[in-house]
Design an enzyme around this catalytic site. Structure first.
Site, short mmCIF file in Angstrom:
data_model
loop_
_atom_site.label_atom_id
_atom_site.label_comp_id
_atom_site.label_asym_id
_atom_site.label_seq_id
_atom_site.Cartn_x
_atom_site.Cartn_y
_atom_site.Cartn_z
N ASP A 177 0.84 -1.20 0.00
CA ASP A 177 0.00 0.00 0.00
C ASP A 177 0.88 1.25 0.00
O ASP A 177 0.60 2.23 -0.70
CB ASP A 177 -0.92 -0.02 1.23
N HIS A 232 -5.02 -3.38 5.80
CA HIS A 232 -4.82 -3.63 4.37
C HIS A 232 -6.19 -3.99 3.78
O HIS A 232 -6.51 -5.14 3.52
CB HIS A 232 -3.81 -4.77 4.18
#
Ligand code: NAD
Ligand code: LMR
Length: 327
Positions: A162, A190
């Site tokens: 990410d 996440h």
């Protein structure tokens, strides 16, 4: 004068899968544990895929990688984690189109109870565990809970992907190279609730927030980074693999070698910092030094940041409640 190489044992689960097919070669090339370390690899698979993992081991062997020592393939977690100094817990079912990562909790959660227990009983004292399989944060929470004799800081989940996605998107927007960005943070889970935060980010020393307008940041950047996994599944037809392996390499390499004072996003079991419940595995900005992560402390948060962080606390609490019922 020649130096005797160090030796480490590294366990990779899901060894016949897509991510491992990239990750194993990066480890074998010395990109994670450095050029002076020989890596003994233990490849763990489910019984039905042991034969595929043996094929992967044959190819690894045929690559004659200088940094690779012994390779073992097994479906026995006790054997795979025996004496392991590092473990990449990749083996888990990926989501398909239209599914959320949290949907994978019922399918995958149980895996991390068994592997957490095996780590608890068999791994080396210095073991570093990086959970990649989804939902990564809560699977790391499960593995940590299943390993009461191993200190929580040994369990991380992968949110570096990410972080890298956020840098990549800013790099494209601002026409600057990814290496120029610092102090990016992706807070939370996440999942779609994750909060890629540019409040402290700089590029070439300039604050990023002065270079992008707020509407782009809030309405395009944040949701696009958060939903990039789904975008990859939609376009590629299956979930990200090489970029996930690359992020796992970045994470473990930094954990071992340090970040030289730079921030990296790392999901670690919370100590209660920033109001995140103790034990929830949460993405924070962190610095690695002397083989340990330290969450960046003392950042002042606006109401906007606080609300986004709180949404992640809430989501992870819900996942943890489901996970607790799997034990
Ligand atoms: P894949 O289906 O190609 O491979 C997974 C492998 O894991 C399979 O070979 C399967 O047999 C094996 N496996 C399942 N249960 C196991 C167990 N108990 N022990 C050992 N091996 C086991 O999947 P992939 O593309 O390699 O993805 C793996 C996981 O990583 C998925 O859950 C995916 O969603 C996740 N992922 C996470 C990130 C992240 O940033 N955290 C990024 C990409 C993918
Ligand atoms: C990703 O972010 O690419 C992975 O977690 C795979 C997924 O399901 O999105």
């Amino acid at each position: 004068m020649t130096t005797t190489p160090n030796k480490v044992k590294v366990t990779v689960t899901g060894a016949a899968g897509n991510i491992a097919y990239s990750l194993l070669w990066r480890i074998g090339a010395g990109e994670v544990f450095g050029p002076n370390t020989i890596v003994d690899l233990a490849l763990l698979e489910v019984p039905d895929h042991v034969s595929n993992a043996e094929g992967v081991a044959m190819e690894l062997s045929d690559s004659a990688l200088e940094r690779v020592g012994n390779i073992t393939v097994t479906d026995d977690a006790a054997k795979a984690f025996d004496g392991a100094n590092a473990a990449f817990l990749v083996g888990a079912k990926p989501r398909g189109k239209g599914e959320s990562r949290a949907d994978m909790l019922q399918a995958n959660g149980q895996i991390f109870i068994g592997q957490g227990r095996a780590i608890n009983d068999h791994a080396a004292d210095d073991v570093r565990v990086l959970v990649v399989g989804n939902p990564a944060n809560t699977n790391a929470y499960i593995a940590n809970k299943a390993a009461p004799d191993v200190s929580a800081e040994h369990f991380n989940a992968l949110m570096r992907l990410d972080h890298n996605r956020a840098i990549s998107m800013l790099s494209q927007k601002l026409g600057k190279h990814s290496s120029e960005f610092e102090n990016i943070a992706v807070w939370g889970n996440h999942s779609d609730t994750q909060f890629p935060d540019i409040a402290y980010a700089t590029v070439g020393g300039q604050p990023v927030k002065d270079l992008v307008d707020e509407a782009w940041y809030v309405d395009e950047f944040i949701p696009r980074v958060a939903k990039r996994g789904a975008e990859i599944i939609e376009v590629r037809g299956r979930s990200s693999a090489a970029s996930a392996a690359s992020a796992a390499v970045d994470h473990m390499r930094d954990w071992v070698a340090g970040t030289e004072g730079k921030w990296a996003t790392t999901a670690v079991p919370s100590t209660g910092i920033y109001g995140v419940d103790e034990g929830l595995v949460f993405g924070f900005p962190a610095i690695a030094r002397d083989g340990r992560w330290t969450v960046v402390e003392g950042l002042e948060l606006t109401d906007f940041q606080r609300a986004r962080i709180n949404a992640n606390i809430e989501a992870l609490r819900e996942e943890a409640a489901i996970a607790d019922r799997l034990f």
